[in-house]
Design a protein around this motif. Structure first.
Motif, short mmCIF file in Angstrom:
data_model
loop_
_atom_site.label_atom_id
_atom_site.label_comp_id
_atom_site.label_asym_id
_atom_site.label_seq_id
_atom_site.Cartn_x
_atom_site.Cartn_y
_atom_site.Cartn_z
N THR A 54 0.46 -1.40 -0.06
CA THR A 54 0.16 0.14 -0.29
C THR A 54 0.75 1.07 0.19
O THR A 54 0.61 2.08 -0.90
N THR A 61 -3.98 6.62 -8.14
CA THR A 61 -4.09 6.85 -9.04
C THR A 61 -3.53 5.19 -9.35
O THR A 61 -4.62 4.71 -10.36
N GLY A 62 -3.19 5.06 -8.31
CA GLY A 62 -3.07 3.06 -8.12
C GLY A 62 -1.89 3.35 -8.94
O GLY A 62 -1.14 2.04 -9.04
N ARG A 95 2.20 2.55 -3.25
CA ARG A 95 0.66 3.04 -4.29
C ARG A 95 0.80 4.18 -4.52
O ARG A 95 0.21 4.20 -2.98
N ASP A 96 0.21 5.35 -4.89
CA ASP A 96 -0.12 6.83 -5.53
C ASP A 96 -1.93 6.04 -4.79
O ASP A 96 -2.58 5.36 -5.49
N PRO A 97 -2.11 6.86 -3.41
CA PRO A 97 -3.64 6.36 -3.49
C PRO A 97 -5.03 6.71 -4.57
O PRO A 97 -5.97 6.25 -4.64
N ALA A 138 -5.55 10.60 -12.41
CA ALA A 138 -6.29 9.54 -12.99
C ALA A 138 -6.69 9.51 -13.84
O ALA A 138 -6.26 8.02 -14.27
N ASP A 189 -4.72 6.16 -15.73
CA ASP A 189 -5.17 5.12 -16.83
C ASP A 189 -4.82 4.57 -17.83
O ASP A 189 -4.37 3.81 -18.49
#
Length: 180
Positions: free
Chosen positions: A30, A37-38, A33-35, A87, A91
């Motif tokens: 966790t 963008t994931g 990982r960027d909260p 975001a 993606d």
């Protein structure tokens, strides 16, 4: 001889250690990982990218991506719009990388990627990063400057620096000044 007491004495601590290890592993994943963008953060990206450079020497391309006029999006439409742009960029970058690479958000509006055998697909990335982003019934115009390098050595830091220099030569306003 009844082994149940011994198994319980050994099993309970092992179960606790196993649960704790699982919890720590998830926390570490966790944290990498960027909260929003994931995507991977800088730390997560660095370790994966260095492994990819070592294993596919001569076939990797390191990219640095910076959104153009991102401050204008935040100032004009608000931070929720900026988050939507970040975001969408994440993606699009992750989809472009696919299984042949790794994408990351380094911070702010700066992204990085490392991919294998990508030269013929760079135009596709450029097009994807310039598609408008839907936000609350409107389309936000976005753009991104991308710099690329092909690591001659096995050092990610040198490849990122070269990609950074290349990116700033491509900025639409001709900006070459260093940030920070």
């Amino acid at each position: 001889m009844d082994l149940a007491p011994y198994l319980a004495a050994v099993g309970v601590p092992l179960l606790g250690w196993s649960a704790h290890t699982t919890w720590l592993t998830r926390r570490l994943a966790t944290a990498r990982r960027d909260p929003l963008t994931g995507l991977l953060t800088r730390d997560g990206f660095t370790s994966r990218a260095e492994r990819l450079i070592r294993s596919r020497a001569g076939r990797t391309t390191v990219l640095l991506i910076d959104l153009d006029d991102f401050k204008h999006v935040n100032d004009t439409y608000g931070h929720a719009a900026g988050d939507a742009v970040l975001a969408a960029t994440a993606d699009r970058l992750a989809a472009w990388c696919g299984s042949a690479g790794v994408a990351a958000r380094l911070g702010g509006d700066e992204f990085a990627a490392i991919v294998v055998d990508s030269d013929e697909r760079l135009a596709d990335l450029h097009a994807a990063l310039h598609e408008p982003v839907p936000f609350k019934g409107q389309l936000l115009d976005v753009g991104a400057s991308t710099g690329a390098s092909h690591p001659a050595a096995l050092l990610l830091t040198e490849a990122l620096s070269a990609a950074d220099r290349d990116m700033y030569t491509r900025k639409p306003d001709g900006r070459t000044a260093r940030r920070r």
